[in-house]
Enzyme design. Structure first.
Site, short mmCIF file in Angstrom:
data_model
loop_
_atom_site.label_atom_id
_atom_site.label_comp_id
_atom_site.label_asym_id
_atom_site.label_seq_id
_atom_site.Cartn_x
_atom_site.Cartn_y
_atom_site.Cartn_z
N ILE A 218 0.84 -1.19 0.00
CA ILE A 218 0.00 0.00 0.00
C ILE A 218 0.89 1.25 0.00
O ILE A 218 2.01 1.21 0.48
CB ILE A 218 -0.93 -0.04 1.24
N GLY A 219 0.40 2.36 -0.58
CA GLY A 219 1.16 3.61 -0.59
C GLY A 219 1.55 3.99 -2.02
O GLY A 219 1.28 3.26 -2.98
N GLU A 240 -1.51 -9.45 -0.85
CA GLU A 240 -2.66 -9.37 0.05
C GLU A 240 -3.69 -8.43 -0.56
O GLU A 240 -4.87 -8.65 -0.50
CB GLU A 240 -2.23 -8.92 1.44
N1 COA Z 1 9.61 11.24 9.29
C1 COA Z 1 8.56 12.07 9.38
N2 COA Z 1 7.54 12.10 8.49
C2 COA Z 1 7.61 11.23 7.46
C3 COA Z 1 8.66 10.32 7.31
C4 COA Z 1 9.71 10.36 8.27
N3 COA Z 1 10.74 9.54 8.18
N4 COA Z 1 8.46 9.60 6.19
C5 COA Z 1 7.29 10.01 5.67
N5 COA Z 1 6.78 10.99 6.44
C6 COA Z 1 5.51 11.70 6.23
C7 COA Z 1 5.36 12.13 4.77
O1 COA Z 1 5.95 13.41 4.57
C8 COA Z 1 3.86 12.17 4.65
O2 COA Z 1 3.36 13.34 5.27
P1 COA Z 1 2.15 14.19 4.63
O3 COA Z 1 1.00 13.22 4.63
O4 COA Z 1 2.00 15.32 5.55
O5 COA Z 1 2.63 14.53 3.26
C9 COA Z 1 3.40 11.00 5.50
O6 COA Z 1 4.47 10.76 6.43
C10 COA Z 1 3.10 9.74 4.70
O7 COA Z 1 4.23 9.37 3.98
P2 COA Z 1 4.14 8.70 2.55
O8 COA Z 1 5.49 8.18 2.27
O9 COA Z 1 3.50 9.62 1.57
O10 COA Z 1 3.10 7.53 2.82
P3 COA Z 1 2.47 6.49 1.83
O11 COA Z 1 1.06 6.83 1.60
O12 COA Z 1 3.31 6.25 0.62
O13 COA Z 1 2.47 5.17 2.74
C11 COA Z 1 3.44 3.83 4.49
C12 COA Z 1 3.70 4.68 3.24
C13 COA Z 1 4.78 3.30 4.93
C14 COA Z 1 2.80 4.66 5.59
C15 COA Z 1 2.49 2.66 4.09
O14 COA Z 1 3.03 1.95 3.03
C16 COA Z 1 2.27 1.72 5.26
O15 COA Z 1 1.47 2.00 6.12
N6 COA Z 1 2.99 0.56 5.26
C17 COA Z 1 2.90 -0.42 6.32
C18 COA Z 1 1.96 -1.53 5.98
C19 COA Z 1 2.34 -2.34 4.80
O16 COA Z 1 3.30 -2.08 4.09
N7 COA Z 1 1.57 -3.38 4.56
C20 COA Z 1 1.80 -4.34 3.51
C21 COA Z 1 1.19 -4.08 2.24
S1 COA Z 1 -0.57 -3.80 2.11
#
Ligand code: COA
Length: 436
Positions: A218-219, A240
């Protein structure tokens, strides 16, 4: 009783059906695009007669008063194993808490499917066929197990839901009450990838051979990869979550599932979340197999695929290789979901690889996402001893088998150049790598 009579004997209005929920009940809800919006919108209207109802959710998509309205305190408490935007706010108000969990364990007796934990199930299904069978449609992570475990099962019947195949069928006789609500399906819009995400997509595509089986998480990043796979041949899907990008690859003839070593010829997954394009694709599609999350995400099942590549996203990775994908420091952000399941499963596969992808910086390039040591309170999603391959827009770090010094070097090489000197100094100052 024939099917029509049986159906009508169970049919209630939405307020009547929610009226069956009692104080102190533990209510399990179907997740993501299969959540029942009619029943959940009604729940808050029953606030004054309900006390201490716990509602167990995962990746909730709608805006519901029983979650958002502060006056629900004491009436409803939310237990959630995958947060979205609203959940982060409600968490800080003390009406919601996170359940640490791996997706493949979501429907095991210890977590949800135990009568002491969930006694009511609220879900969605298609209208029944002439024999009384319905399809659970877009979600099969834990829904079927909860139907078996709950004392009270209420399904919201929606004609817009696709009829999906695999292990999705339930029979009218397994359900206590039905309501009808032909609501539009929730969609997850496809966002155009950024330059950094495209660069990551290119690096990941280099790691994927013809004939591989993929899991995409996801993401933003997993969706950015798909255009770079258009030159590949005979890819398969064991995931998944079914996504829109997979439909594009299928339509382009890239996904054939021909080389898969289990469920040959079929895409396998536990839930679908995307746009109407995806929902039309999975409708009555014999090439798309829905299986329960405890099967799709069992690392040993995943590992039986040859050349299994998992691709997931992280928020922070430290120089030892610890991956945090679910919190920003101590602030809980999303959930583990199936990240550890799929990352481990891919490494059990012959020719497989677990990939963690992340942009090298966040907050307008002000902070590095590769850090000397995870932030205080960061939740470890993938431990350092499980991590395999990390990719940023600056390259690929193959960490498996490397000692801490070599891992730190490999990760600094793919960190944002603006932070590389700082990373070196900090890791030496902390004594994790005394010198390079
Ligand atoms: N420190 C602080 N903030 C951070 C950061 C860090 N290291 N990395 C990212 N952020 C912030 C981004 O700036 C963004 O902020 P905004 O919403 O204000 O712009 C926010 O966090 C989300 O980051 P982003 O990278 O855009 O998220 P995403 O939508 O691409 O999702 C995960 C990435 C990691 C959150 C998501 O993939 C997840 O929840 N993964 C865990 C579950 C998973 O992978 N399951 C298996 C597959 S379904």
């Amino acid at each position: 009783m024939d099917t029509k009579e049986l159906y009508h004997s169970k049919l209630l209005s939405i307020p009547e059906a929610v009226g069956k929920v009692k104080s102190h009940d533990r209510v399990g809800v179907a997740m993501a695009a299969s959540e029942p919006p009619g029943l959940l919108s009604e729940l808050g209207n029953h606030r004054d007669r309900l006390e201490d109802v716990h509602v167990w959710v995962c990746l909730p998509l709608g805006s519901y008063s029983f979650v958002l309205d502060p006056s629900m305190e004491g009436h409803f408490f939310i237990e959630n194993w995958f947060y979205g935007n609203a959940d982060r706010k409600v968490h800080s108000q003390g009406r919601e808490s996170y359940i640490p969990n791996n997706l493949h364990q979501a429907s095991t007796r210890k977590l949800y499917a135990n009568k002491n934990r969930v006694n009511v199930f609220l879900g969605t299904a298609t209208p029944p066929d002439s024999r009384g069978y319905m399809s659970l449609s877009l979600g099969l992570v834990l829904e079927k197990q909860l139907i078996e475990a709950a004392d009270l099962v209420i399904l919201e019947i929606n004609e817009n839901l696709p009829w999906t195949l695999g292990d999705t069928q339930v029979h009218l006789s397994q359900v206590d009450y039905l309501v009808e609500n032909n609501a539009p399906l929730p969609e997850l819009p496809v966002v155009a990838p950024t330059e950094a995400e495209e660069a990551i997509g290119r690096y990941i595509a280099e790691l994927i051979e013809d004939g591989s089986t993929l899991q995409l998480g996801i993401g933003g990043i997993p969706n950015a990869i798909t255009p770079f796979l258009l030159q590949r041949k005979d890819l398969g899907i064991h995931t998944e979550m079914f996504t829109d990008g997979m439909v594009d690859l299928y339509n382009a003839g890239v996904i054939t599932n021909r080389c898969k070593t289990q469920w040959k010829g079929k895409m396998v997954g536990a839930f679908a979340l995307g746009t109407q394009k995806l929902y039309d694709f999975v409708n009555n599609n014999l090439g798309v197999e829905f299986q329960q999350g405890r099967i799709t995400n069992d690392p040993y099942v995943i590992g039986r695929n040859h050349k299994m590549i998992s691709i997931n996203t992280a928020l922070q990775v430290d120089l030892m290789g610890q991956v945090c994908s679910q919190s920003i420091g101590h602030k809980h952000f999303s959930g583990t979901g199936g990240q550890l399941d799929t990352h481990r499963g891919a490494q059990l596969s012959e020719g497989g690889r677990g990939i963690i992808a992340l942009r090298s910086s966040a907050r307008n390039n002000e902070i590095s996402t590769i850090v000397p040591i995870l932030s205080e309170g960061a939740e470890v999603t993938v431990p350092s001893h499980d991590v395999d391959t990390v990719v940023t827009e600056f390259g690929t770090a193959d960490l498996k088998g490397l000692c801490l010094r070599d891992r730190a070097e490999a990760l600094i090489r793919i960190a944002n150049p603006a932070f590389q000197d700082w990373l070196k100094e900090e890791i030496m100052r902390l004594g994790i790598v005394p010198h390079f």
